[in-house]
Design a protein around this motif. Structure first.
Motif, PDB file in Angstrom:
ATOM      1  N   ASP A  87       0.896  -1.212  -0.101  1.00 41.17           N
ATOM      2  CA  ASP A  87      -0.131   0.003   0.078  1.00 41.17           C
ATOM      3  C   ASP A  87       0.947   1.479   0.210  1.00 41.17           C
ATOM      4  O   ASP A  87       0.516   2.111  -0.576  1.00 41.17           O
ATOM      5  CB  ASP A  87      -0.924  -0.091   1.297  1.00 41.17           C
ATOM      6  N   ASN A  88       2.011   1.225   0.711  1.00 42.04           N
ATOM      7  CA  ASN A  88       2.891   2.482   0.677  1.00 42.04           C
ATOM      8  C   ASN A  88       3.325   2.979  -0.463  1.00 42.04           C
ATOM      9  O   ASN A  88       3.673   3.916  -0.835  1.00 42.04           O
ATOM     10  CB  ASN A  88       3.933   2.262   1.893  1.00 42.04           C
ATOM     11  N   LEU A  89       3.529   1.865  -1.352  1.00 45.22           N
ATOM     12  CA  LEU A  89       4.256   1.995  -2.748  1.00 45.22           C
ATOM     13  C   LEU A  89       3.229   2.736  -3.517  1.00 45.22           C
ATOM     14  O   LEU A  89       3.267   3.735  -4.286  1.00 45.22           O
ATOM     15  CB  LEU A  89       4.684   0.814  -3.304  1.00 45.22           C
ATOM     16  N   ILE A  90       2.031   2.095  -3.478  1.00 46.80           N
ATOM     17  CA  ILE A  90       0.756   2.706  -4.318  1.00 46.80           C
ATOM     18  C   ILE A  90       0.425   4.156  -3.889  1.00 46.80           C
ATOM     19  O   ILE A  90       0.430   5.160  -4.730  1.00 46.80           O
ATOM     20  CB  ILE A  90      -0.493   1.636  -3.807  1.00 46.80           C
ATOM     21  N   GLN A  91       0.468   4.300  -2.564  1.00 46.62           N
ATOM     22  CA  GLN A  91      -0.064   5.700  -1.860  1.00 46.62           C
ATOM     23  C   GLN A  91       1.267   6.770  -2.376  1.00 46.62           C
ATOM     24  O   GLN A  91       0.803   8.150  -2.289  1.00 46.62           O
ATOM     25  CB  GLN A  91       0.023   5.566  -0.566  1.00 46.62           C
ATOM     26  N   SER A  92       2.399   6.490  -2.569  1.00 49.10           N
ATOM     27  CA  SER A  92       3.380   7.363  -2.933  1.00 49.10           C
ATOM     28  C   SER A  92       3.538   7.530  -4.453  1.00 49.10           C
ATOM     29  O   SER A  92       4.260   8.542  -4.719  1.00 49.10           O
ATOM     30  CB  SER A  92       4.963   6.593  -2.728  1.00 49.10           C
ATOM     31  N   GLY A  93       2.372   7.147  -5.220  1.00 49.87           N
ATOM     32  CA  GLY A  93       2.413   7.707  -6.464  1.00 49.87           C
ATOM     33  C   GLY A  93       3.716   7.315  -7.586  1.00 49.87           C
ATOM     34  O   GLY A  93       4.201   6.242  -7.699  1.00 49.87           O
ATOM     35  N   TYR A 140      -8.893   0.493  -5.245  1.00 48.01           N
ATOM     36  CA  TYR A 140      -8.207   1.180  -4.289  1.00 48.01           C
ATOM     37  C   TYR A 140      -8.810   2.412  -3.827  1.00 48.01           C
ATOM     38  O   TYR A 140      -8.802   2.838  -2.573  1.00 48.01           O
ATOM     39  CB  TYR A 140      -6.678   1.850  -5.016  1.00 48.01           C
ATOM     40  N   HIS A 141      -9.587   2.922  -4.479  1.00 49.99           N
ATOM     41  CA  HIS A 141     -10.317   4.308  -4.148  1.00 49.99           C
ATOM     42  C   HIS A 141     -11.425   3.726  -3.019  1.00 49.99           C
ATOM     43  O   HIS A 141     -11.659   4.225  -2.154  1.00 49.99           O
ATOM     44  CB  HIS A 141     -11.067   4.909  -5.092  1.00 49.99           C
ATOM     45  N   ASP A 142     -12.028   2.493  -3.284  1.00 51.70           N
ATOM     46  CA  ASP A 142     -13.129   2.139  -2.724  1.00 51.70           C
ATOM     47  C   ASP A 142     -12.750   1.897  -1.114  1.00 51.70           C
ATOM     48  O   ASP A 142     -13.510   1.886  -0.037  1.00 51.70           O
ATOM     49  CB  ASP A 142     -14.081   1.144  -3.119  1.00 51.70           C
ATOM     50  N   THR A 143     -11.397   1.305  -1.061  1.00 54.09           N
ATOM     51  CA  THR A 143     -10.919   0.591   0.179  1.00 54.09           C
ATOM     52  C   THR A 143     -10.288   1.619   0.777  1.00 54.09           C
ATOM     53  O   THR A 143      -9.371   1.389   1.855  1.00 54.09           O
ATOM     54  CB  THR A 143     -10.109  -0.569  -0.034  1.00 54.09           C
ATOM     55  N   ASN A 144     -10.069   2.993   0.389  1.00 50.48           N
ATOM     56  CA  ASN A 144      -9.431   4.169   0.906  1.00 50.48           C
ATOM     57  C   ASN A 144      -7.916   4.047   1.125  1.00 50.48           C
ATOM     58  O   ASN A 144      -7.160   4.739   1.772  1.00 50.48           O
ATOM     59  CB  ASN A 144     -10.019   4.451   2.209  1.00 50.48           C
ATOM     60  N   ILE A 145      -7.369   3.093   0.259  1.00 46.60           N
ATOM     61  CA  ILE A 145      -5.822   2.898  -0.001  1.00 46.60           C
ATOM     62  C   ILE A 145      -5.269   4.087  -0.678  1.00 46.60           C
ATOM     63  O   ILE A 145      -4.144   4.542  -0.288  1.00 46.60           O
ATOM     64  CB  ILE A 145      -5.632   1.564  -0.545  1.00 46.60           C
ATOM     65  N   ALA A 146      -6.097   4.529  -1.865  1.00 44.13           N
ATOM     66  CA  ALA A 146      -5.740   5.559  -2.565  1.00 44.13           C
ATOM     67  C   ALA A 146      -6.809   6.284  -2.794  1.00 44.13           C
ATOM     68  O   ALA A 146      -7.081   6.499  -4.004  1.00 44.13           O
ATOM     69  CB  ALA A 146      -4.986   5.171  -3.862  1.00 44.13           C
TER      70      ALA A 146
END
Length: 433
Positions: A87-93, A140-146
């Motif tokens: 998740d942290n990799l996805i969230q870092s764009g 990712y949007h629905d689960t609030n990860i991104a």
């Protein structure tokens, strides 16, 4: 005196004869020696010629090996729909995409060194990630990860920009789009003499068991476990080298908690980060009450599926103890082709139970006639059972021998059944139920 003279003459004649014979023998030996010298010279010339040719061949082989080493590569295939990055990799764009490539390449290099410390440390690493980007972005949007729009797209852009041999590809908006792409690339790489190893990252998808099954015991395939292996993949995993890259991939599936009025009623106590995404209104409460009283057909099918017991099929075996599929008769090719297009859940309609539970996206709603069930059994047998001819699972609907008549073996006309599943004795000597 004459007698003595004749005796002396006889002795002299004998001496002359001996001397003549010695001269003749010396001449013969000289001829043999000259011939031997000539042959030796020829052998020396021949040996020199062979040595020179051997040196040239050795140099050519070394050059070929160097060229081969330059073209050698390791193929890393990732199903981005079921094998998700941390998740942290996805969230870092964008930065996260670049870091994901760096971490994945480093993990592959370390793994290859563990397998063979003498391996070429500069071997090329080709990484291909296939995913349904629009569906994955929504998850990712629905689960609030991104939750921020464009986060996944920025991650993919960073991933693609980090290294020329690393690609994150949008396979299309469909359930099996990624499967088709990965399957085609795997079949190509496993036949490529330059491909030293295929590192397959799709642990949570049972569908790949059919792709990997014919290649079991291959020393060129490694399976990477992120989320726990799906049932069929877990049964297949002992036949391959396995590893995990915990710094790169999630160890659990992403569970979507989005609300859908055509689906099940949302929980009374929303999970963390869920309440902020869903605002309750009188209308939504009313719809929830309706859904609670009357679930959707798909939900009803899955609930009934969870509550029913699977039908046990007869396990037939031949004299060697190998499983034999009992004979069946399908109706027509047209009917079979029509059933294939409907994406039916084979286990659900044949044995009455789906092993994939709520994760299954195939049709559970249709009601089939007995002959259609028989046709579906024929379709199901076209898939290779990952357990092979020794399968003893009573609810298995897959094929345990090649169904084609006079098939020439694996790869012939696209046959995916391994060699051991060809020519299986179909004489049934024992049946268990």
């Amino acid at each position: 005196m004459r007698r003595r003279y004749r005796e002396l003459s006889s002795v002299e004649d004998s001496k002359e004869n001996i001397i003549e014979e010695l001269f003749s023998q010396v001449e013969e030996l000289q001829k043999d020696l000259t011939k031997a010298h000539d042959e030796l010279d020829n052998y020396k010339e021949l040996a020199a010629m062979f040595k020179d040719k051997s040196n040239k061949d050795k140099e050519a082989l070394e050059m070929k090996n160097r060229d081969h080493a330059k073209l050698s590569f390791v193929s890393v295939l990732v199903d981005g729909d079921c094998m998700n990055f941390q998740d942290n990799l996805i969230q870092s764009g964008y930065d996260g995409g670049q870091k994901a490539v760096q971490l994945l390449r480093k993990a592959v290099e370390d793994y290859l060194f563990q397998l063979d410390p003498e391996a070429n440390p500069r071997i090329q690493c080709k990484i291909r990630v296939y995913a349904n980007v629009s569906g994955l972005s929504k998850t990712y949007h629905d689960t609030n990860i991104a939750p921020v729009d464009g986060t996944l797209e920025a991650f993919i852009q960073g991933f693609n920009m980090e290294n020329g041999l690393c690609d994150f590809v949008d396979a299309g908006n469909g359930k099996e789009c990624s499967d088709v792409k990965l399957r085609a690339l795997f079949e190509q790489d496993i036949l490529d003499v330059h491909c030293q190893r295929v590192i397959f990252c799709a642990s949570a998808d049972n569908g790949y068991a059919r792709v990997l099954g014919p290649h079991r015991e291959s020393h060129r395939i490694s399976l990477v476990e992120g989320p726990p292996f799906a049932r069929e993949m877990k049964e297949l995993a002992p036949h391959f080298a396995t590893t995990s890259f915990p710094d790169v991939f999630r160890s659990t599936k992403i569970i979507s908690r989005r609300v859908s009025f055509s689906s099940v009623t949302p929980p009374r106590t929303p999970p963390q980060n869920y309440a902020s995404a869903v605002k309750t209104s009188p209308r939504s409460q009313s719809m929830s009450d309706v859904n609670r009283r009357s679930p959707s057909p798909l939900t009803s099918a899955r609930i009934s599926n969870r509550n029913c017991s699977p039908v046990r099929l007869a396990v037939c075996k031949n004299a060697a103890g190998q499983r034999v599929d009992p004979p069946l008769r399908y109706s027509t090719k047209e009917n079979v082709d029509s059933l294939k297009q409907r994406k039916l859940c084979n286990p659900y309609h044949i044995v009455g139970s789906c092993p994939y539970g709520e994760n299954c996206n195939h049709d559970h709603e249709s009601r089939l006639r007995p002959q259609q069930v028989e046709d579906l059994r024929y379709i199901a047998r076209l898939r290779v059972c990952p357990r092979g001819v020794w399968c003893a699972e009573e609810s298995c609907v897959c094929g345990h021998r090649c169904p084609r008549e006079n098939c020439l073996g694996p790869g012939y006309n696209g046959c995916k059944f391994p060699k051991i599943m060809h020519g299986v004795d179909s004489s049934i000597v024992a049946t268990t139920l």
